[in-house]
Scaffold this motif. Structure first.
Motif, PDB file in Angstrom:
ATOM      1  N   MET A 244      49.646  44.843  22.344  1.00  0.00           N
ATOM      2  CA  MET A 244      48.723  43.951  22.964  1.00  0.00           C
ATOM      3  C   MET A 244      49.431  43.656  24.276  1.00  0.00           C
ATOM      4  O   MET A 244      50.608  43.217  24.329  1.00  0.00           O
ATOM      5  CB  MET A 244      48.483  42.734  22.113  1.00  0.00           C
ATOM      6  N   ALA A 245      48.621  43.786  25.261  1.00  0.00           N
ATOM      7  CA  ALA A 245      49.285  43.449  26.766  1.00  0.00           C
ATOM      8  C   ALA A 245      49.596  41.701  26.873  1.00  0.00           C
ATOM      9  O   ALA A 245      49.043  41.147  26.227  1.00  0.00           O
ATOM     10  CB  ALA A 245      48.035  43.843  27.559  1.00  0.00           C
ATOM     11  N   ASP A 246      50.395  41.369  27.652  1.00  0.00           N
ATOM     12  CA  ASP A 246      50.930  39.992  27.874  1.00  0.00           C
ATOM     13  C   ASP A 246      50.218  39.457  29.128  1.00  0.00           C
ATOM     14  O   ASP A 246      50.338  38.452  29.551  1.00  0.00           O
ATOM     15  CB  ASP A 246      52.181  40.014  27.920  1.00  0.00           C
ATOM     16  N   ARG A 247      49.355  40.212  29.803  1.00  0.00           N
ATOM     17  CA  ARG A 247      48.517  39.910  31.230  1.00  0.00           C
ATOM     18  C   ARG A 247      47.234  40.721  31.301  1.00  0.00           C
ATOM     19  O   ARG A 247      47.007  41.615  30.435  1.00  0.00           O
ATOM     20  CB  ARG A 247      49.514  40.225  32.291  1.00  0.00           C
ATOM     21  N   LEU A 248      46.300  40.243  32.118  1.00  0.00           N
ATOM     22  CA  LEU A 248      45.168  40.945  32.460  1.00  0.00           C
ATOM     23  C   LEU A 248      45.193  41.267  33.817  1.00  0.00           C
ATOM     24  O   LEU A 248      45.761  40.598  34.603  1.00  0.00           O
ATOM     25  CB  LEU A 248      43.906  39.574  32.203  1.00  0.00           C
ATOM     26  N   GLU A 249      44.630  42.371  33.718  1.00  0.00           N
ATOM     27  CA  GLU A 249      44.015  42.813  35.346  1.00  0.00           C
ATOM     28  C   GLU A 249      42.835  42.237  35.520  1.00  0.00           C
ATOM     29  O   GLU A 249      41.798  42.490  34.926  1.00  0.00           O
ATOM     30  CB  GLU A 249      43.874  44.256  35.213  1.00  0.00           C
ATOM     31  N   LEU A 250      42.876  41.469  36.656  1.00  0.00           N
ATOM     32  CA  LEU A 250      41.548  40.683  37.237  1.00  0.00           C
ATOM     33  C   LEU A 250      41.074  41.373  38.420  1.00  0.00           C
ATOM     34  O   LEU A 250      41.693  41.593  39.168  1.00  0.00           O
ATOM     35  CB  LEU A 250      41.748  39.211  37.589  1.00  0.00           C
ATOM     36  N   GLU A 251      39.636  41.816  38.518  1.00  0.00           N
ATOM     37  CA  GLU A 251      39.102  42.582  39.482  1.00  0.00           C
ATOM     38  C   GLU A 251      37.746  41.483  39.573  1.00  0.00           C
ATOM     39  O   GLU A 251      37.080  41.492  39.025  1.00  0.00           O
ATOM     40  CB  GLU A 251      38.544  43.936  39.156  1.00  0.00           C
ATOM     41  N   LEU A 252      37.577  41.185  40.911  1.00  0.00           N
ATOM     42  CA  LEU A 252      36.697  40.461  41.367  1.00  0.00           C
ATOM     43  C   LEU A 252      35.838  41.122  42.626  1.00  0.00           C
ATOM     44  O   LEU A 252      36.467  41.275  43.628  1.00  0.00           O
ATOM     45  CB  LEU A 252      37.000  39.148  41.702  1.00  0.00           C
TER      46      LEU A 252
ATOM     47  N   THR B  24      32.156  41.691  44.915  1.00  0.00           N
ATOM     48  CA  THR B  24      30.615  41.424  45.194  1.00  0.00           C
ATOM     49  C   THR B  24      30.024  42.856  45.824  1.00  0.00           C
ATOM     50  O   THR B  24      30.683  43.808  46.050  1.00  0.00           O
ATOM     51  CB  THR B  24      30.710  40.402  46.259  1.00  0.00           C
ATOM     52  N   PRO B  25      28.642  42.719  46.073  1.00  0.00           N
ATOM     53  CA  PRO B  25      28.142  43.995  46.788  1.00  0.00           C
ATOM     54  C   PRO B  25      28.695  44.514  47.786  1.00  0.00           C
ATOM     55  O   PRO B  25      28.579  45.458  48.251  1.00  0.00           O
ATOM     56  CB  PRO B  25      26.677  43.510  46.783  1.00  0.00           C
ATOM     57  N   GLN B  26      29.400  43.500  48.781  1.00  0.00           N
ATOM     58  CA  GLN B  26      30.030  43.779  49.981  1.00  0.00           C
ATOM     59  C   GLN B  26      31.411  44.152  50.078  1.00  0.00           C
ATOM     60  O   GLN B  26      31.723  44.873  50.854  1.00  0.00           O
ATOM     61  CB  GLN B  26      29.714  42.496  50.739  1.00  0.00           C
ATOM     62  N   ARG B  27      32.181  43.848  49.172  1.00  0.00           N
ATOM     63  CA  ARG B  27      33.525  43.832  49.193  1.00  0.00           C
ATOM     64  C   ARG B  27      34.332  43.570  47.930  1.00  0.00           C
ATOM     65  O   ARG B  27      33.702  43.024  46.978  1.00  0.00           O
ATOM     66  CB  ARG B  27      34.320  43.061  49.965  1.00  0.00           C
ATOM     67  N   ARG B  28      35.542  44.292  47.788  1.00  0.00           N
ATOM     68  CA  ARG B  28      36.530  43.708  46.918  1.00  0.00           C
ATOM     69  C   ARG B  28      37.096  42.504  46.993  1.00  0.00           C
ATOM     70  O   ARG B  28      37.637  42.468  48.075  1.00  0.00           O
ATOM     71  CB  ARG B  28      37.873  44.807  46.466  1.00  0.00           C
ATOM     72  N   VAL B  29      37.030  41.385  46.484  1.00  0.00           N
ATOM     73  CA  VAL B  29      37.542  40.077  46.667  1.00  0.00           C
ATOM     74  C   VAL B  29      38.988  39.936  46.486  1.00  0.00           C
ATOM     75  O   VAL B  29      39.785  39.397  46.878  1.00  0.00           O
ATOM     76  CB  VAL B  29      36.689  39.090  46.186  1.00  0.00           C
ATOM     77  N   LEU B  30      39.154  40.359  44.917  1.00  0.00           N
ATOM     78  CA  LEU B  30      40.681  40.373  44.547  1.00  0.00           C
ATOM     79  C   LEU B  30      40.900  41.417  43.386  1.00  0.00           C
ATOM     80  O   LEU B  30      40.019  41.719  42.640  1.00  0.00           O
ATOM     81  CB  LEU B  30      40.454  38.852  43.851  1.00  0.00           C
ATOM     82  N   SER B  31      42.072  41.670  43.354  1.00  0.00           N
ATOM     83  CA  SER B  31      42.770  42.712  42.367  1.00  0.00           C
ATOM     84  C   SER B  31      44.061  42.129  41.989  1.00  0.00           C
ATOM     85  O   SER B  31      44.912  42.138  43.063  1.00  0.00           O
ATOM     86  CB  SER B  31      42.798  44.133  42.755  1.00  0.00           C
ATOM     87  N   GLU B  32      44.294  41.358  40.961  1.00  0.00           N
ATOM     88  CA  GLU B  32      45.523  40.790  40.842  1.00  0.00           C
ATOM     89  C   GLU B  32      45.744  40.958  39.179  1.00  0.00           C
ATOM     90  O   GLU B  32      45.009  41.020  38.335  1.00  0.00           O
ATOM     91  CB  GLU B  32      45.315  39.309  40.843  1.00  0.00           C
ATOM     92  N   THR B  33      47.112  40.798  38.656  1.00  0.00           N
ATOM     93  CA  THR B  33      47.416  40.816  37.548  1.00  0.00           C
ATOM     94  C   THR B  33      47.487  39.175  36.955  1.00  0.00           C
ATOM     95  O   THR B  33      48.712  38.716  37.838  1.00  0.00           O
ATOM     96  CB  THR B  33      48.686  41.587  37.121  1.00  0.00           C
ATOM     97  N   VAL B  34      47.100  38.922  36.131  1.00  0.00           N
ATOM     98  CA  VAL B  34      47.046  37.203  35.733  1.00  0.00           C
ATOM     99  C   VAL B  34      47.420  37.089  34.329  1.00  0.00           C
ATOM    100  O   VAL B  34      47.419  37.813  33.537  1.00  0.00           O
ATOM    101  CB  VAL B  34      45.861  36.660  36.274  1.00  0.00           C
ATOM    102  N   ASP B  35      47.857  35.617  33.975  1.00  0.00           N
ATOM    103  CA  ASP B  35      47.853  35.378  32.684  1.00  0.00           C
ATOM    104  C   ASP B  35      46.680  35.075  31.969  1.00  0.00           C
ATOM    105  O   ASP B  35      46.654  35.230  30.682  1.00  0.00           O
ATOM    106  CB  ASP B  35      49.029  33.985  32.729  1.00  0.00           C
ATOM    107  N   GLU B  36      45.660  34.390  32.620  1.00  0.00           N
ATOM    108  CA  GLU B  36      44.695  33.934  31.904  1.00  0.00           C
ATOM    109  C   GLU B  36      43.366  33.747  33.010  1.00  0.00           C
ATOM    110  O   GLU B  36      43.419  33.644  34.092  1.00  0.00           O
ATOM    111  CB  GLU B  36      44.707  32.751  31.023  1.00  0.00           C
ATOM    112  N   VAL B  37      42.233  33.816  32.524  1.00  0.00           N
ATOM    113  CA  VAL B  37      41.026  33.632  33.298  1.00  0.00           C
ATOM    114  C   VAL B  37      39.929  32.586  32.904  1.00  0.00           C
ATOM    115  O   VAL B  37      39.909  32.692  31.537  1.00  0.00           O
ATOM    116  CB  VAL B  37      40.437  34.987  33.716  1.00  0.00           C
ATOM    117  N   ARG B  38      39.367  31.733  33.590  1.00  0.00           N
ATOM    118  CA  ARG B  38      38.239  31.054  33.165  1.00  0.00           C
ATOM    119  C   ARG B  38      37.241  31.394  34.175  1.00  0.00           C
ATOM    120  O   ARG B  38      37.142  31.438  35.201  1.00  0.00           O
ATOM    121  CB  ARG B  38      38.629  29.516  33.272  1.00  0.00           C
TER     122      ARG B  38
END
Length: 134
Positions: free
Chosen positions: A1-9, A11-25
């Motif tokens: 099991m991975a100990d982190r998450l890849e978060l991609e955020l 919108t239709p206009q752009r990539r806002v965020l690409s980050e390796t994180v511990d948790e997401v809400r």
């Protein structure tokens, strides 16, 4: 099991965020949802609110509105209609939009109430995420 998450955020206009994180809400349409590494896969509709994530014990937040999130055990992909970092938010404009939407809500026709309520929620989220909450 991975100990982190890849978060991609995105919108239709752009990539806002690409980050390796511990948790997401995420602000789901039925309430806030927390995601940790190893989460069961799912696809969910998003509402309006703050997307928050932690990295090294430090929390960061974005104001988002609408869209969908795909959750996998090691990745969260968020496709949002609106996504704004605290630096992108004009708190004074959000306060003005909040006052205008609240004023219009008082005399709104039934078919306008849902739209105006969502405008109030987005303005409130922008104020909170932008650091302008009292």
């Amino acid at each position: 099991m991975a100990d982190r998450l890849e978060l991609e955020l995105v919108t239709p206009q752009r990539r806002v965020l690409s980050e390796t994180v511990d948790e997401v809400r995420l602000p789901g349409v039925l309430g806030e949802m927390g995601v940790l590494p190893g989460h069961t896969p799912l696809l969910t509709e998003l509402g309006t609110g703050a997307l928050a994530f932690t990295l090294g014990g430090r929390e960061q937040r974005f104001a988002i509105q609408g869209g969908f999130a795909e959750v996998l055990p090691d990745r969260v992909t968020v496709l949002a209609a609106v996504a704004e970092s605290p630096d992108e938010i004009d708190v004074a404009a959000a306060r003005s939009a909040l006052q205008e939407s609240e004023a219009r809500l008082g005399s709104a026709e039934a078919e306008e109430i849902a739209t105006l309520t969502d405008e109030v929620l987005l303005a409130t989220t922008r104020i909170e995420v932008g650091g302008g909450a009292d």
